[in-house]
Design a protein around this motif. Sequence first.
Motif, PDB file in Angstrom:
ATOM      1  N   THR A  50      28.522  60.531   4.382  1.00 39.04           N
ATOM      2  CA  THR A  50      28.442  59.196   3.797  1.00 39.04           C
ATOM      3  C   THR A  50      27.056  58.610   3.996  1.00 39.04           C
ATOM      4  O   THR A  50      26.455  58.054   3.066  1.00 39.04           O
ATOM      5  N   GLU A  51      26.535  58.737   5.195  1.00 42.45           N
ATOM      6  CA  GLU A  51      25.200  58.208   5.486  1.00 42.45           C
ATOM      7  C   GLU A  51      24.136  58.883   4.632  1.00 42.45           C
ATOM      8  O   GLU A  51      23.241  58.212   4.108  1.00 42.45           O
ATOM      9  N   VAL A  52      24.229  60.180   4.468  1.00 44.03           N
ATOM     10  CA  VAL A  52      23.260  60.891   3.625  1.00 44.03           C
ATOM     11  C   VAL A  52      23.271  60.322   2.215  1.00 44.03           C
ATOM     12  O   VAL A  52      22.222  60.027   1.637  1.00 44.03           O
ATOM     13  N   SER A  53      24.443  60.146   1.659  1.00 44.44           N
ATOM     14  CA  SER A  53      24.540  59.652   0.294  1.00 44.44           C
ATOM     15  C   SER A  53      23.979  58.238   0.156  1.00 44.44           C
ATOM     16  O   SER A  53      23.194  57.953  -0.749  1.00 44.44           O
ATOM     17  N   VAL A  54      24.376  57.362   1.066  1.00 43.95           N
ATOM     18  CA  VAL A  54      23.923  55.975   0.993  1.00 43.95           C
ATOM     19  C   VAL A  54      22.415  55.874   1.243  1.00 43.95           C
ATOM     20  O   VAL A  54      21.700  55.156   0.538  1.00 43.95           O
ATOM     21  N   GLN A  55      21.903  56.606   2.224  1.00 43.54           N
ATOM     22  CA  GLN A  55      20.486  56.517   2.576  1.00 43.54           C
ATOM     23  C   GLN A  55      19.572  57.148   1.529  1.00 43.54           C
ATOM     24  O   GLN A  55      18.451  56.684   1.327  1.00 43.54           O
ATOM     25  N   THR A  56      20.028  58.207   0.873  1.00 42.75           N
ATOM     26  CA  THR A  56      19.165  58.894  -0.101  1.00 42.75           C
ATOM     27  C   THR A  56      19.418  58.463  -1.534  1.00 42.75           C
ATOM     28  O   THR A  56      18.580  58.682  -2.401  1.00 42.75           O
ATOM     29  N   GLY A  57      20.577  57.871  -1.802  1.00 41.98           N
ATOM     30  CA  GLY A  57      20.931  57.529  -3.173  1.00 41.98           C
ATOM     31  C   GLY A  57      21.369  58.739  -3.985  1.00 41.98           C
ATOM     32  O   GLY A  57      21.501  58.654  -5.206  1.00 41.98           O
ATOM     33  N   VAL A  58      21.596  59.850  -3.317  1.00 35.17           N
ATOM     34  CA  VAL A  58      22.031  61.078  -3.990  1.00 35.17           C
ATOM     35  C   VAL A  58      23.527  61.237  -3.756  1.00 35.17           C
ATOM     36  O   VAL A  58      23.977  61.223  -2.609  1.00 35.17           O
ATOM     37  N   PRO A  59      24.305  61.397  -4.827  1.00 39.52           N
ATOM     38  CA  PRO A  59      25.740  61.568  -4.628  1.00 39.52           C
ATOM     39  C   PRO A  59      26.072  62.856  -3.885  1.00 39.52           C
ATOM     40  O   PRO A  59      25.460  63.893  -4.126  1.00 39.52           O
ATOM     41  N   ILE A  60      27.034  62.753  -2.985  1.00 35.97           N
ATOM     42  CA  ILE A  60      27.509  63.906  -2.228  1.00 35.97           C
ATOM     43  C   ILE A  60      28.965  64.137  -2.630  1.00 35.97           C
ATOM     44  O   ILE A  60      29.813  63.272  -2.406  1.00 35.97           O
ATOM     45  N   GLY A  61      29.240  65.279  -3.226  1.00 36.74           N
ATOM     46  CA  GLY A  61      30.625  65.635  -3.526  1.00 36.74           C
ATOM     47  C   GLY A  61      31.317  65.980  -2.231  1.00 36.74           C
ATOM     48  O   GLY A  61      30.890  66.878  -1.505  1.00 36.74           O
ATOM     49  N   PHE A  62      32.397  65.273  -1.916  1.00 30.08           N
ATOM     50  CA  PHE A  62      33.072  65.404  -0.632  1.00 30.08           C
ATOM     51  C   PHE A  62      34.173  66.454  -0.729  1.00 30.08           C
ATOM     52  O   PHE A  62      35.314  66.152  -1.083  1.00 30.08           O
ATOM     53  N   GLY A  63      33.817  67.689  -0.416  1.00 30.03           N
ATOM     54  CA  GLY A  63      34.764  68.785  -0.444  1.00 30.03           C
ATOM     55  C   GLY A  63      35.124  69.262   0.944  1.00 30.03           C
ATOM     56  O   GLY A  63      35.262  70.461   1.174  1.00 30.03           O
TER      57      GLY A  63
END
Length: 173
Positions: free
Chosen positions: A102-115
Amino acid sequence: MSGTGAPGATRIDGSGLRVGVVAASWHDQVMGGLLDGALRALSEAGVNDPVVVRVPGSFELPVVAARLARSGLDAVVALGTVVRGGTPHFDYVCQAATAGLTEVSVQTGVPIGFGLLTCDTAEQALDRAGLPGSHEDRGYESTQAALRTALTLRDLAGVLPPGGGHRVIPVTG
């Protein structure tokens, strides 16, 4: 079943998107299904040459997802499996991996598919792995979510008013 209420399947045109997949190595059979599902979703969407990285376990997903996100990719898919055991280790790994992604996605603005599968039993993981006889295909689904979010962010870049203001943006796909 946890898959109830998922959005309907529509074709995604992800051509031109650059995507990375980071996949844990524990639970070979489950991870094989998740990775196959992710790669199938990317192929169907027209995403060519995804970057695929394997890591030891689910705890390592966030740090590699962060490196991929900061490399200029449009989306990252994180795949892992944690099966509950007899110690609190399950809770620590699940919480750390989830918060980290979650932090990676919010901090980078890059969506992370949560698998990341967090299951009580190996049978539950197999049922979500997209294998023959599985009821769900979380590798495929999490990849589609990352692609849809990447496309939404790309569309937002062209419609957000400069300097603030309000504008209604319809949900697509």
